[in-house]
Design an enzyme around this catalytic site. Structure first.
Site, PDB file in Angstrom:
ATOM      1  N   ASP A 218       0.869  -1.159   0.000  1.00 34.48           N
ATOM      2  CA  ASP A 218       0.000   0.000   0.000  1.00 34.48           C
ATOM      3  C   ASP A 218       0.917   1.222   0.000  1.00 34.48           C
ATOM      4  O   ASP A 218       2.080   1.127   0.413  1.00 34.48           O
ATOM      5  CB  ASP A 218      -0.888  -0.045   1.255  1.00 34.48           C
ATOM      6  CG  ASP A 218      -1.709   1.214   1.410  1.00 34.48           C
ATOM      7  OD1 ASP A 218      -2.309   1.654   0.411  1.00 34.48           O
ATOM      8  OD2 ASP A 218      -1.739   1.763   2.526  1.00 34.48           O
TER       9      ASP A 218
ATOM     10  N   ASP B 110       0.038   5.070   0.857  1.00 30.84           N
ATOM     11  CA  ASP B 110      -0.121   6.053   1.942  1.00 30.84           C
ATOM     12  C   ASP B 110      -0.171   5.351   3.298  1.00 30.84           C
ATOM     13  O   ASP B 110      -0.992   4.462   3.516  1.00 30.84           O
ATOM     14  CB  ASP B 110      -1.393   6.881   1.718  1.00 30.84           C
ATOM     15  CG  ASP B 110      -1.371   7.633   0.394  1.00 30.84           C
ATOM     16  OD1 ASP B 110      -0.314   8.185   0.041  1.00 30.84           O
ATOM     17  OD2 ASP B 110      -2.405   7.654  -0.297  1.00 30.84           O
TER      18      ASP B 110
HETATM   19 MG   LIG Z   1      -2.792   3.269   3.474  1.00 30.40          MG
END
Ligand SMILES: [Mg+2]
Length: 182
Positions: free
Chosen positions: A6, A8
């Site tokens: 992922d 962020d």
């Molecule tokens: Mg995230």
């Protein structure tokens, strides 16, 4: 292995109002170095990121490219690299199966890198990362950076287990080195 990251809250600091320009992209300390370590161990690395800021009309595709140029530059400066970036631009109200918790991006990555689900691991800070990973049958590591502590406190459904919990991407890389993810 295939390592699905992922973005962020794992590589760069999460922002509730989205990373809207390169200036707002702040790397999490140690994340670029962790990517470099995983890359030199011979793993494939792909980013799997929801960016509804596109679908919401907040930023353009060109701006996202500029943000990702900065991200890749930071990773390459540390000696690492990313093989592919998957982006789900969908707004939540018109989400396709690509937008996590959908597993579309993970299926695409498994296909592209010809990897079986049991040879892949998703590293994320939000429940939807774990949900997408569980759906695709790939291993799951929750990092405590970004929204990670909040995600952990809210509790994880039994159908998402087992989930390994790492302080950050550097520790997640240690788990992978040592085969310590479940
Ligand atoms: Mg995230």
């Amino acid at each position: 292995m295939l390592i699905l990251l992922d973005r962020d809250g794992v590589l760069n600091e999460d922002r509730p109002d989205f990373v809207k320009n390169p200036g707002e992209l702040i790397m999490i300390p140690g994340a670029a170095e962790a990517v470099a370590r995983l890359k030199s161990a011979g793993h494939h690395l792909a980013i799997v990121t929801n960016q509804s800021c596109i679908g919401r009309g907040i930023i353009s595709d060109e701006m996202l490219d500029q943000i990702h140029s900065k991200l890749l530059q930071a990773i390459r400066s540390a000696g690492g690299d990313i093989d592919h970036i998957y982006v789900a631009p969908d707004a939540p109200w018109e989400a396709s199966e690509n937008r996590k918790p959908g597993a579309g991006m993970i299926y695409q990555a498994l296909d592209r890198f010809r990897t079986l689900p049991e040879k892949a691991v998703m590293i994320g800070d939000a429940k939807r990362d774990l949900q997408a990973a569980a759906k695709a049958g790939v291993h799951r590591i929750l990092v405590q950076t970004g929204k990670g502590v909040k995600t952990q406190k809210e509790g994880l459904d039994q159908n998402l287990m087992p989930v390994s919990v790492a302080a950050n991407l550097a520790e997640a890389a240690d788990f992978i080195d040592q085969g310590r993810y479940t």
